[in-house]
Design a protein around this motif. Structure first.
Motif, PDB file in Angstrom:
ATOM      1  N   SER A 409      -1.051 -25.721  18.960  1.00 13.06           N
ATOM      2  CA  SER A 409      -2.417 -25.855  19.465  1.00 13.06           C
ATOM      3  C   SER A 409      -3.419 -25.403  18.407  1.00 13.06           C
ATOM      4  O   SER A 409      -3.155 -24.454  17.656  1.00 13.06           O
ATOM      5  CB  SER A 409      -2.575 -25.019  20.731  1.00 13.06           C
ATOM      6  OG  SER A 409      -3.906 -25.026  21.188  1.00 13.06           O
ATOM      7  N   PRO A 410      -4.595 -26.053  18.309  1.00 11.67           N
ATOM      8  CA  PRO A 410      -5.629 -25.615  17.361  1.00 11.67           C
ATOM      9  C   PRO A 410      -6.080 -24.188  17.671  1.00 11.67           C
ATOM     10  O   PRO A 410      -6.037 -23.738  18.809  1.00 11.67           O
ATOM     11  CB  PRO A 410      -6.768 -26.621  17.568  1.00 11.67           C
ATOM     12  CG  PRO A 410      -6.113 -27.820  18.161  1.00 11.67           C
ATOM     13  CD  PRO A 410      -4.982 -27.314  18.997  1.00 11.67           C
ATOM     14  N   VAL A 411      -6.552 -23.507  16.638  1.00 15.42           N
ATOM     15  CA  VAL A 411      -6.918 -22.100  16.752  1.00 15.42           C
ATOM     16  C   VAL A 411      -8.405 -21.934  16.479  1.00 15.42           C
ATOM     17  O   VAL A 411      -8.955 -22.578  15.567  1.00 15.42           O
ATOM     18  CB  VAL A 411      -6.091 -21.244  15.761  1.00 15.42           C
ATOM     19  CG1 VAL A 411      -6.541 -19.791  15.789  1.00 15.42           C
ATOM     20  CG2 VAL A 411      -4.609 -21.343  16.088  1.00 15.42           C
ATOM     21  N   ARG A 412      -9.038 -21.068  17.267  1.00 18.58           N
ATOM     22  CA  ARG A 412     -10.443 -20.719  17.057  1.00 18.58           C
ATOM     23  C   ARG A 412     -10.534 -19.224  16.763  1.00 18.58           C
ATOM     24  O   ARG A 412      -9.798 -18.416  17.323  1.00 18.58           O
ATOM     25  CB  ARG A 412     -11.290 -21.057  18.291  1.00 18.58           C
ATOM     26  CG  ARG A 412     -11.364 -22.565  18.559  1.00 18.58           C
ATOM     27  CD  ARG A 412     -12.266 -22.848  19.751  1.00 18.58           C
ATOM     28  NE  ARG A 412     -13.629 -22.426  19.538  1.00 18.58           N
ATOM     29  CZ  ARG A 412     -14.560 -23.113  18.874  1.00 18.58           C
ATOM     30  NH1 ARG A 412     -14.247 -24.304  18.369  1.00 18.58           N
ATOM     31  NH2 ARG A 412     -15.780 -22.654  18.740  1.00 18.58           N
ATOM     32  N   TYR A 413     -11.488 -18.883  15.848  1.00 17.98           N
ATOM     33  CA  TYR A 413     -11.600 -17.513  15.352  1.00 17.98           C
ATOM     34  C   TYR A 413     -12.875 -16.860  15.869  1.00 17.98           C
ATOM     35  O   TYR A 413     -13.890 -17.520  16.130  1.00 17.98           O
ATOM     36  CB  TYR A 413     -11.618 -17.502  13.819  1.00 17.98           C
ATOM     37  CG  TYR A 413     -10.405 -18.141  13.182  1.00 17.98           C
ATOM     38  CD1 TYR A 413      -9.252 -17.414  12.959  1.00 17.98           C
ATOM     39  CD2 TYR A 413     -10.428 -19.479  12.795  1.00 17.98           C
ATOM     40  CE1 TYR A 413      -8.137 -17.988  12.367  1.00 17.98           C
ATOM     41  CE2 TYR A 413      -9.321 -20.074  12.209  1.00 17.98           C
ATOM     42  CZ  TYR A 413      -8.182 -19.326  11.997  1.00 17.98           C
ATOM     43  OH  TYR A 413      -7.093 -19.910  11.423  1.00 17.98           O
ATOM     44  N   THR A 451     -11.519  -6.469  13.030  1.00 19.76           N
ATOM     45  CA  THR A 451     -10.413  -7.198  13.652  1.00 19.76           C
ATOM     46  C   THR A 451     -10.875  -8.609  13.954  1.00 19.76           C
ATOM     47  O   THR A 451     -11.933  -8.804  14.581  1.00 19.76           O
ATOM     48  CB  THR A 451      -9.968  -6.499  14.948  1.00 19.76           C
ATOM     49  OG1 THR A 451      -9.545  -5.171  14.638  1.00 19.76           O
ATOM     50  CG2 THR A 451      -8.814  -7.251  15.600  1.00 19.76           C
ATOM     51  N   VAL A 452     -10.092  -9.567  13.496  1.00 16.86           N
ATOM     52  CA  VAL A 452     -10.390 -10.981  13.742  1.00 16.86           C
ATOM     53  C   VAL A 452      -9.472 -11.479  14.844  1.00 16.86           C
ATOM     54  O   VAL A 452      -8.250 -11.251  14.812  1.00 16.86           O
ATOM     55  CB  VAL A 452     -10.207 -11.806  12.456  1.00 16.86           C
ATOM     56  CG1 VAL A 452     -10.452 -13.284  12.731  1.00 16.86           C
ATOM     57  CG2 VAL A 452     -11.153 -11.311  11.370  1.00 16.86           C
ATOM     58  N   LEU A 453     -10.054 -12.147  15.838  1.00 15.51           N
ATOM     59  CA  LEU A 453      -9.292 -12.696  16.960  1.00 15.51           C
ATOM     60  C   LEU A 453      -9.083 -14.182  16.742  1.00 15.51           C
ATOM     61  O   LEU A 453     -10.008 -14.910  16.359  1.00 15.51           O
ATOM     62  CB  LEU A 453     -10.036 -12.460  18.278  1.00 15.51           C
ATOM     63  CG  LEU A 453     -10.446 -11.011  18.576  1.00 15.51           C
ATOM     64  CD1 LEU A 453     -11.213 -10.939  19.892  1.00 15.51           C
ATOM     65  CD2 LEU A 453      -9.233 -10.109  18.616  1.00 15.51           C
ATOM     66  N   ALA A 454      -7.842 -14.616  16.995  1.00 11.16           N
ATOM     67  CA  ALA A 454      -7.508 -16.042  16.922  1.00 11.16           C
ATOM     68  C   ALA A 454      -6.938 -16.445  18.265  1.00 11.16           C
ATOM     69  O   ALA A 454      -5.936 -15.871  18.715  1.00 11.16           O
ATOM     70  CB  ALA A 454      -6.503 -16.299  15.799  1.00 11.16           C
ATOM     71  N   MET A 455      -7.562 -17.420  18.918  1.00  9.19           N
ATOM     72  CA  MET A 455      -7.106 -17.834  20.243  1.00  9.19           C
ATOM     73  C   MET A 455      -6.799 -19.324  20.248  1.00  9.19           C
ATOM     74  O   MET A 455      -7.400 -20.113  19.505  1.00  9.19           O
ATOM     75  CB  MET A 455      -8.152 -17.496  21.311  1.00  9.19           C
ATOM     76  CG  MET A 455      -9.459 -18.243  21.175  1.00  9.19           C
ATOM     77  SD  MET A 455     -10.681 -17.718  22.391  1.00  9.19           S
ATOM     78  CE  MET A 455     -10.956 -16.035  21.892  1.00  9.19           C
ATOM     79  N   GLU A 456      -5.826 -19.689  21.083  1.00 10.58           N
ATOM     80  CA  GLU A 456      -5.453 -21.089  21.203  1.00 10.58           C
ATOM     81  C   GLU A 456      -6.555 -21.853  21.940  1.00 10.58           C
ATOM     82  O   GLU A 456      -7.107 -21.373  22.925  1.00 10.58           O
ATOM     83  CB  GLU A 456      -4.135 -21.219  21.966  1.00 10.58           C
ATOM     84  CG  GLU A 456      -2.939 -20.633  21.247  1.00 10.58           C
ATOM     85  CD  GLU A 456      -1.663 -20.840  22.032  1.00 10.58           C
ATOM     86  OE1 GLU A 456      -1.721 -21.604  23.013  1.00 10.58           O
ATOM     87  OE2 GLU A 456      -0.627 -20.256  21.672  1.00 10.58           O
ATOM     88  N   SER A 457      -6.809 -23.034  21.483  1.00 13.72           N
ATOM     89  CA  SER A 457      -7.836 -23.859  22.136  1.00 13.72           C
ATOM     90  C   SER A 457      -7.377 -24.305  23.514  1.00 13.72           C
ATOM     91  O   SER A 457      -8.173 -24.375  24.456  1.00 13.72           O
ATOM     92  CB  SER A 457      -8.157 -25.083  21.262  1.00 13.72           C
ATOM     93  OG  SER A 457      -8.649 -24.685  20.004  1.00 13.72           O
ATOM     94  N   GLN A 458      -6.088 -24.605  23.666  1.00 11.79           N
ATOM     95  CA  GLN A 458      -5.578 -25.078  24.949  1.00 11.79           C
ATOM     96  C   GLN A 458      -5.331 -23.943  25.936  1.00 11.79           C
ATOM     97  O   GLN A 458      -5.368 -24.152  27.141  1.00 11.79           O
ATOM     98  CB  GLN A 458      -4.270 -25.857  24.720  1.00 11.79           C
ATOM     99  CG  GLN A 458      -4.450 -27.103  23.858  1.00 11.79           C
ATOM    100  CD  GLN A 458      -3.130 -27.812  23.607  1.00 11.79           C
ATOM    101  OE1 GLN A 458      -2.090 -27.365  24.081  1.00 11.79           O
ATOM    102  NE2 GLN A 458      -3.175 -28.905  22.865  1.00 11.79           N
ATOM    103  N   ASN A 459      -5.064 -22.762  25.445  1.00  6.93           N
ATOM    104  CA  ASN A 459      -4.817 -21.602  26.322  1.00  6.93           C
ATOM    105  C   ASN A 459      -5.539 -20.394  25.729  1.00  6.93           C
ATOM    106  O   ASN A 459      -4.964 -19.627  24.959  1.00  6.93           O
ATOM    107  CB  ASN A 459      -3.316 -21.337  26.439  1.00  6.93           C
ATOM    108  CG  ASN A 459      -3.020 -20.241  27.455  1.00  6.93           C
ATOM    109  OD1 ASN A 459      -3.906 -19.755  28.159  1.00  6.93           O
ATOM    110  ND2 ASN A 459      -1.747 -19.846  27.536  1.00  6.93           N
TER     111      ASN A 459
END
Length: 785
Positions: A409-413, A451-459
């Protein structure tokens, strides 16, 4: 004719008694020739006593005294002239003698186990002279034993243990029975042992009482405990002997004669890939019929593709094999693992190795389940650097994360703002590029840990965390300044060229080659005649005097501006002013006082003394002002102005009232605002049914009439209003005067009571009731009318 045991025993006793009587009834004292025995007054030949040993059968059951034997002296002619006397153990109490015939009888039942023999003394006396005709002699009566005591096991019941699988004849335990009968006479105390219960597993040796195993290969796992009954019989085990029994509990102790065996040949477990390292995957156990140390296990992985991923260890309490994870699982990398596990006893007994290998193996298959995992950063820590002179929007660096799942899944920061409260940095949500959002200052914060957060675009619930350490690079943006606030003094008697202060500088910047400062006086102070500056070339400078002597009367303070330059590129400078005070010093050059005012004060009076005097004067003035104010207050008349709200509290005893709910008492608000409409207070136990109309307003009416009408309305309302509180309320309105048209306000004299009660007797109760007599008596004018 067959006889029972009891009849046979009695028959044997009778035979023994007959033999004893026949052998001992003729026991006499035969005459023997010896040397003459002389008595006083006459002489005769001594006749000695010859005693035989008497025997008495124990446990005699007859009703008559038991005949023991006969004493006889050959001087006894049978005419009764001789008297026989018996003394010693049991004489008179157990044994009695006929003084005429010498016959001895036993009067009590005798028990050999209590006393085996008795020692007595006999004497023959002349009945007339009461003198001995024979010397006193000693004899023994021995109690003859019969078999009247059965063997007893004093240490029973017994418990013992023997290892399982022991060979035939292995000694288990020895039992011992004791018989109280006489071991030297007959067979009454000769015991033999036999086993009544416990065959065919065990046997006992008849003479020693040693119990031994009688069967081979007795298995504890089949039966671990046996109850034996052992008999001990006297009379060498012959018929008519007495017997006793005891129990022996024999426990088979365990030996390692059973190998471990897995109940199943294969196992399968499902494990999520997110399971942390060191977590327990599964528990397996090999069955072993043995117990204790013989059942202790060792587990190991002997084969399979998960040797480096899993490990197995034994639980000492349960003897289970615990499989745990050594490395993180990854479903995308491998979906299953197969392990071959072996279980073996720690200590094998060589005697039973022929039964087979004391180990067993099984197969364990571990299925890895896919779990939606958060994005993973390519590096656990991203170190970055940026100059503090960088402009807003400058790119510092880039972070990268990816979804480890197969879906990719694509990642957003984003930046965790709890780690960047001042919002110095921004990050591009798609590319992960970090840029500056504010001007940076190394002197404020040299390192930013964000701290950098990376979250899944779909979840979006799947969030990964990356860590960035941004180091701020220094530039020369801070000018040097004094290292401290200097307190510099110069003595009035200072000499030219004397060092009065050594100064240094600090700089908030941190150049790579260290600080280098240059000191000098400002241009306008270069040619002054008072002080000079010397740069020591070691980041310090010295201040020196240039003239001889200073006077506080002329100038007590000097201000010396000092110019400081750093070695940065470009270099920065600052001007710092050094304050120099002129002081009176002692012979050692130590300053005593630096105040110029000391010269103008009166002789003998210091500044501290003047301050103390002024403080005293000020305190006296304040006291005088307070006294005057208090006296003026005492002279003020007690006149109530209209704006004051005076509440009077009257405390009366034996006067029932409304208690805490009576909040209307002594309230003057109603009289102060005659146009106010009071809200009726509803009783809690009565629902009001009468609604009162609003009160008429009082305008342009004399005061007495106003108060009278107001109070009259309140009285009528209190008397007929069912919604009023159910208690009397004494209200004082502080309206006094002679001839008041409002009449009495007491609830004791309301228009509904028509009370004409006389209270003149109150004046007879003493001075304590004088006030009440004045208020309610008829003899005097009422205080409130």
């Amino acid at each position: 004719m067959k006889l029972g045991k009891v009849e046979l025993c009695h028959f044997l006793q009778l035979i023994a008694l007959f033999l004893c009587f026949s052998g001992m009834s003729q026991a006499e004292l035969p005459r023997s020739r010896s040397k003459p025995y002389f008595q006083s007054g006459r002489s005769r030949t001594k006749r000695s006593w010859v005693w035989n040993q008497f025997f008495v059968l124990e446990e005699y059951m007859g009703s008559d005294p038991l005949y023991v034997g006969k004493l006889h002296s050959d001087v006894d002619k049978g005419d009764g002239s001789i008297k026989y006397i018996l003394s010693g153990e049991g004489a008179s109490s157990i044994f009695i003698i006929d003084e005429n015939t010498g016959d001895i009888h036993a009067t009590k039942r005798l028990d050999r186990e209590e006393q085996a023999y008795y020692t007595l003394r006999a004497q023959a006396l002349d009945r007339l002279t009461n003198k001995p005709v024979e010397p006193e002699s000693e004899f023994v009566i021995k109690i003859q034993d019969i078999n009247d005591n059965e063997p007893k096991f004093l240490d029973g019941p017994y418990t013992a243990g023997v290892p399982e699988m022991s060979p035939v004849g292995t000694s288990v335990v020895q039992v011992t029975a004791t018989d109280a009968d006489d071991p030297t006479y007959g067979n009454s105390a000769r015991v033999v042992y036999s086993i009544l219960q416990g065959q065919p597993y065990f046997s006992v040796e008849p003479k020693t009482g040693v119990i031994k195993t009688a069967l081979p290969n007795m298995d504890r796992e089949a039966k671990d405990q046996y109850l034996l009954v052992i008999q001990a019989k006297d009379m060498v085990g012959q018929n008519g002997g007495l017997s006793g029994t005891t129990s022996v509990t024999v426990t088979l102790t365990d030996v390692n004669d059973n190998p471990p065996r897995f109940p199943r040949r294969s196992y399968q477990y499902n494990v999520p890939e997110s399971l942390p390292v060191a977590s327990v995957v599964a528990r397996i156990k090999a069955a072993d019929a043995d117990i204790g140390v013989n059942a202790e296990m060792e587990y190991k992985i002997v084969d399979g593709d998960g040797l480096g991923i899993f490990k197995i260890s034994a639980d000492k309490d349960t003897q289970e094999g615990i499989i745990t994870i050594q490395k993180e699982l990854d479903f995308e990398a491998k979906t299953s693992y197969t392990l071959r596990i072996e279980a073996a006893n720690r200590d094998a007994d060589p005697r039973f190795l022929s039964l087979g290998p004391f180990s067993d193996t099984t197969t364990v298959k571990i299925i890895v389940e896919d779990v939606d995992e958060p994005p993973v950063f390519s590096s656990p820590l991203y170190p970055m650097e940026v100059s503090e002179a960088t402009q807003v929007g400058h790119i510092i660096g880039t972070v990268a994360a990816h979804d480890p799942d197969s879906s990719n899944s694509p990642v957003r920061y984003s930046i965790d703002r709890n780690t960047d409260l001042e919002r110095y940095f921004n990050i591009d949500a798609n590319s992960g590029v970090i840029t500056t959002a504010k001007s940076l200052d190394r002197e404020t914060n040299a390192v930013h840990n964000i701290t950098v957060l990376a979250m899944e675009s779909q979840n979006p619930s799947q969030v990964g965390r990356g860590y960035v350490a941004i180091t701020i690079l220094d530039i020369n943006d801070n000018a040097p300044e004094f290292a401290m606030d200097y307190e510099t003094t110069v003595c009035e008697n200072a000499q030219p060229g004397q060092v009065i202060q050594k100064i240094s500088a600090v700089d908030k910047d941190e150049p790579s080659n260290g600080h280098q400062f240059y000191f000098s006086l400002t241009t306008d102070m270069t040619n002054n005649h008072n002080f000079s500056l010397k740069d020591n070339k070691d980041n310090t400078a010295s201040i020196l005097t240039r003239r001889n002597g200073f006077r506080r009367q002329e100038q007590s303070v000097y201000y010396l501006p000092i110019f400081i330059v750093d070695s940065g590129s470009p270099s920065l400078s600052s001007t710092n002013t050094l304050t120099i005070r002129v002081c009176d010093c002692d012979a050692d050059g130590i300053a005593q006082t630096c105040n110029a005012e000391a010269y103008v004060l009166p002789a003998g009076l210091s500044t501290g003394a003047l301050i103390a005097i002024l403080a005293c004067v000020l305190t006296l003035l304040v006291l005088i002002l307070l006294i005057v104010t208090m006296r003026r207050r005492k002279k003020e008349p007690l006149i109530f102005d209209e704006e004051r709200d005076i509440r009077e509290n009257i405390v009366r005893y034996d006067d029932e009232g409304g208690g805490e709910e009576d909040t209307e008492a002594f309230d003057m608000a109603a009289l102060r605002n005659l146009n106010a409409i009071r809200d009726s207070k509803t009783r809690r136990d009565v629902t009001p049914e009468i609604q009162f109309l609003s009160r008429p307003t009082f305008k342009n009416i004399p005061d007495n009439v106003i108060f009278r009408e107001f109070i009259w309305e309140r009285l009528k309302e209190a008397d007929v209003d069912p919604g009023a509180p159910p208690y009397d309320s004494l209200q004082t309105y502080a309206f006094e005067g002679n001839g008041s048209v409002a009449e009495s306000l007491s609830s004791l004299d309301s228009i509904s009571s028509n009370s004409d009660q006389n209270y003149d007797y109150l004046s007879d109760w003493g001075p304590r009731f004088k006030r009440l007599a004045e208020m309610y008596g008829n003899g005097q004018e009422s205080l409130y009318s």
